[in-house]
Design an enzyme around this catalytic site. Structure first.
Site, short mmCIF file in Angstrom:
data_model
loop_
_atom_site.label_atom_id
_atom_site.label_comp_id
_atom_site.label_asym_id
_atom_site.label_seq_id
_atom_site.Cartn_x
_atom_site.Cartn_y
_atom_site.Cartn_z
N GLU A 44 34.67 40.32 42.48
CA GLU A 44 36.03 40.56 42.30
C GLU A 44 36.35 39.12 41.35
O GLU A 44 36.02 38.10 41.69
CB GLU A 44 36.72 40.54 43.50
CG GLU A 44 38.40 40.67 43.62
CD GLU A 44 38.96 40.69 44.83
OE1 GLU A 44 39.72 41.09 45.07
OE2 GLU A 44 38.14 39.86 45.59
N LYS A 115 41.82 49.04 44.61
CA LYS A 115 41.70 48.25 46.01
C LYS A 115 43.04 49.07 46.96
O LYS A 115 43.87 48.91 46.49
CB LYS A 115 41.87 46.76 45.61
CG LYS A 115 41.38 46.17 46.91
CD LYS A 115 41.52 44.49 46.57
CE LYS A 115 41.27 43.80 47.96
NZ LYS A 115 41.21 42.29 47.61
N CYS A 157 36.30 43.72 48.06
CA CYS A 157 36.31 42.52 48.85
C CYS A 157 37.11 42.97 50.24
O CYS A 157 36.42 43.35 51.28
CB CYS A 157 37.23 41.57 48.13
SG CYS A 157 37.11 39.82 48.82
#
Length: 270
Positions: A44, A115, A157
């Site tokens: 990321e 995300k 993440c």
């Protein structure tokens, strides 16, 4: 049956210098490919890791440079390459999607993930993160089906803390879970490894977790330890806390054996 192959999770120390970050990424991809990797993941914020306000101001440039880089690097090294997240302006808003892009060895787009879970936390070490100040969440699961690499489930993440996402990915056929990350140093020391192993074990999947490491700007430090984890939860490779690469074998026969021995995905009641 898909043949075994090597995958690589790259570990970087990205900053606000886009060109320097991309140079670093390109060199590490090259090392991974020369070591035999056919699937490579960047972490990321691989292209830019600076202040949120600066990221938002530079978002169109970061997105353009990131996508051009991923296409050209995948072609140059003839490798399947995941890069993300990086900011892509969202429609009808001043904010962005935190986007991960999977590109094939001919430079073709294979999958694009936005995300889902945004990192809005106040940590005990005094650091505060409000990703939602500049990012809007995506809505879709993404599983990319490959005849040579297996079924790849995409995430980024903070998603790692939401097991229902990975159960949904495995239910949709995912065999390899990709988790490009920039985990904080404070949370990473206690949670990073155990969460990666948990997601691998409970879904009987391989996990490829690229990472950021070190200090990126004042008060922003990441944990490192990019990893490859097998479906039994064994850590096949750990990049430690310096820039580098975790590389490990993705073995479909091993995955099939674990799923036969522990058919948890068939036993779900909820």
């Amino acid at each position: 049956m898909i043949e075994s192959y090597l995958a690589a999770a790259i570990q970087m120390t990205s900053t606000a210098d886009i060109e320097a970050n991309l140079d670093q990424a390109y060199a590490l991809i090259g090392i991974a490919v020369r070591r035999g990797a056919r699937l490579v993941s960047l972490p990321e914020n691989f292209a830019f890791l600076g202040l949120e306000a600066e990221k938002l101001a530079l978002a169109p440039r970061i997105a353009e440079m990131s996508e051009k880089f991923l296409v050209s690097a995948a072609r140059d090294w003839a490798v399947t390459l995941l890069g993300g997240g990086y900011p892509v302006l969202a429609e009808q808003t001043a904010k962005c999607y935190n986007t991960a892009l999977l590109v094939g060895p001919e430079g073709q787009e294979l999958g694009r993930y936005r995300k889902l879970h945004l990192f809005d936390v106040n940590l005990p070490d005094g650091n505060t993160y409000h990703e939602s100040d500049s990012i809007v969440p995506g809505k879709d699961l993404v599983v990319v089906r490959s005849d040579t690499l297996g079924n790849l489930g995409l995430s980024v993440c903070y998603d790692l803390r939401f097991p229902e996402l990975y159960r949904a990915l495995s239910a949709a056929g995912a065999e390899v879970l990709l988790v490009p990350s920039a985990f904080t140093a404070f949370t990473g020391k206690d949670h990073w490894r155990v969460l990666l192993q948990a997601r691998a074990i409970e879904n009987t999947c391989y996990v490829i977790a690229a990472a950021q490491t070190g200090e990126h700007y004042p008060r922003r430090q990441t944990y490192g330890h990019a990893m490859i984890v097998d479906p039994w939860g064994n850590v096949l490779s750990d990049a430690g806390d310096t820039t580098g690469i975790a590389i490990g074998e993705i073995n479909p026969m091993r995955l099939e054996a674990v799923r036969r021995q522990l058919p948890v995905l068939q036993h779900r009641q909820l």
